[in-house]
Design an enzyme around this catalytic site. Structure first.
Site, PDB file in Angstrom:
ATOM      1  N   CYS A 113       3.480   3.404   0.190  1.00 51.81           N
ATOM      2  CA  CYS A 113       3.731   2.056   0.727  1.00 51.81           C
ATOM      3  C   CYS A 113       4.907   1.408   0.025  1.00 51.81           C
ATOM      4  CB  CYS A 113       2.479   1.190   0.600  1.00 51.81           C
ATOM      5  SG  CYS A 113       1.197   1.656   1.786  1.00 51.81           S
ATOM      6  N   CYS A 142      -0.020   1.700  -2.924  1.00 54.02           N
ATOM      7  CA  CYS A 142       0.257   3.094  -3.310  1.00 54.02           C
ATOM      8  C   CYS A 142       1.759   3.359  -3.250  1.00 54.02           C
ATOM      9  CB  CYS A 142      -0.518   4.048  -2.402  1.00 54.02           C
ATOM     10  SG  CYS A 142       0.250   4.322  -0.795  1.00 54.02           S
ATOM     11  N   CYS A 180      -2.172   2.989   5.361  1.00 54.01           N
ATOM     12  CA  CYS A 180      -2.589   1.882   4.490  1.00 54.01           C
ATOM     13  C   CYS A 180      -2.303   0.531   5.144  1.00 54.01           C
ATOM     14  CB  CYS A 180      -1.829   1.925   3.169  1.00 54.01           C
ATOM     15  SG  CYS A 180      -2.158   3.378   2.168  1.00 54.01           S
ATOM     16  N   GLU A 213      -8.120   4.627   8.763  1.00 54.22           N
ATOM     17  CA  GLU A 213      -8.312   5.998   8.282  1.00 54.22           C
ATOM     18  C   GLU A 213      -8.391   6.976   9.444  1.00 54.22           C
ATOM     19  OE1 GLU A 213     -11.615   5.872   5.497  1.00 54.22           O
ATOM     20  OE2 GLU A 213     -10.306   4.881   4.024  1.00 54.22           O
ATOM     21  N   ASN A 224      -6.099  -1.133   6.646  1.00 57.55           N
ATOM     22  CA  ASN A 224      -6.025   0.332   6.593  1.00 57.55           C
ATOM     23  C   ASN A 224      -6.780   0.931   7.773  1.00 57.55           C
ATOM     24  OD1 ASN A 224      -8.350  -0.656   5.212  1.00 57.55           O
ATOM     25  ND2 ASN A 224      -8.615   1.276   4.124  1.00 57.55           N
ATOM     26  N   GLU A 228      -0.754  -2.064   3.875  1.00 54.01           N
ATOM     27  CA  GLU A 228       0.596  -2.580   3.616  1.00 54.01           C
ATOM     28  C   GLU A 228       1.589  -2.002   4.616  1.00 54.01           C
ATOM     29  OE1 GLU A 228      -1.548  -1.210   1.598  1.00 54.01           O
ATOM     30  OE2 GLU A 228      -1.332  -1.853  -0.474  1.00 54.01           O
TER      31      GLU A 228
HETATM   32  N1  THU Z   1      -5.255   2.071   0.884  1.00 55.54           N
HETATM   33  C1  THU Z   1      -4.506   1.026   1.367  1.00 55.54           C
HETATM   34  O1  THU Z   1      -4.742   0.540   2.477  1.00 55.54           O
HETATM   35  N2  THU Z   1      -3.517   0.541   0.581  1.00 55.54           N
HETATM   36  C2  THU Z   1      -3.164   1.054  -0.631  1.00 55.54           C
HETATM   37  O2  THU Z   1      -2.161   0.668  -1.195  1.00 55.54           O
HETATM   38  C3  THU Z   1      -3.987   2.077  -1.251  1.00 55.54           C
HETATM   39  C4  THU Z   1      -5.023   2.687  -0.388  1.00 55.54           C
HETATM   40  C5  THU Z   1      -6.332   2.605   1.714  1.00 55.54           C
HETATM   41  C6  THU Z   1      -6.100   3.991   2.222  1.00 55.54           C
HETATM   42  C7  THU Z   1      -7.515   4.478   2.430  1.00 55.54           C
HETATM   43  O3  THU Z   1      -7.955   4.075   3.719  1.00 55.54           O
HETATM   44  C8  THU Z   1      -8.322   3.749   1.386  1.00 55.54           C
HETATM   45  O4  THU Z   1      -7.522   2.667   0.959  1.00 55.54           O
HETATM   46  C9  THU Z   1      -8.711   4.585   0.191  1.00 55.54           C
HETATM   47  O5  THU Z   1      -7.624   5.161  -0.399  1.00 55.54           O
END
Ligand code: THU
Length: 141
Positions: A100, A97, A59, A50, A48, A61
């Protein structure tokens, strides 16, 4: 160890390594993901990333599947991803999520196995079809 187990192990290792590169200064929640392309056997990982805007966060995925498209092209990726491993330190392990899942369904079949893992091992495996039974798939009626 059979071939399937070896593949999952390799994916887990790769996702764990990618997770170390996560850029998560806002949530502190680090995620790693890895997929494998059938045929070539290439493993492509993501983490991920941000953003200060929060909304522009990507994310792990999506990073992995988009990297696969950039590397191999959509035609080679489509339908050739059989396994995805997602690694977090959450308990219970995190599920991808909905954004994704929607992106995954563009290039993967409902049979895609999504392995939910922590840093040690895979705890649960669900298919894309189970996690997203009714994807948005057409705007043409
Ligand atoms: N996140 C992911 O990388 N994958 C997911 O399926 C859910 C959330 C990340 C996004 C963000 O950087 C952190 O997790 C908190 O939501």
């Amino acid at each position: 160890m059979n071939n399937e187990e070896m593949i999952r192990r390799e994916l887990l290792q790769s996702a764990r390594k990618a997770r170390e590169n996560a850029y998560a200064p806002y949530s502190g929640f680090r995620v790693g993901a890895a997929i494998r392309l059938a045929g070539s056997g290439e493993i492509i990982a993501g983490c991920n990333v941000e953003n200060v805007s929060y909304g522009a966060t990507i994310c792990a995925e999506r990073t992995a599947i988009l990297r696969a498209i950039a590397r191999a092209g959509p035609d080679r990726v489509r339908g050739s991803v059989e396994d995805l491993v997602v690694v977090t330190d959450a308990d219970p392990p995190a599920v991808p999520c909905a954004l994704c899942l929607q992106v995954l369904q563009e290039f993967c079949t409902p049979h895609l196995r999504i392995h939910l893992a922590d840093l040690e091992r895979i705890h649960r495996t669900l298919t894309l079809g189970e996690l997203l039974p009714y994807p948005f798939s057409s705007f043409k009626g």
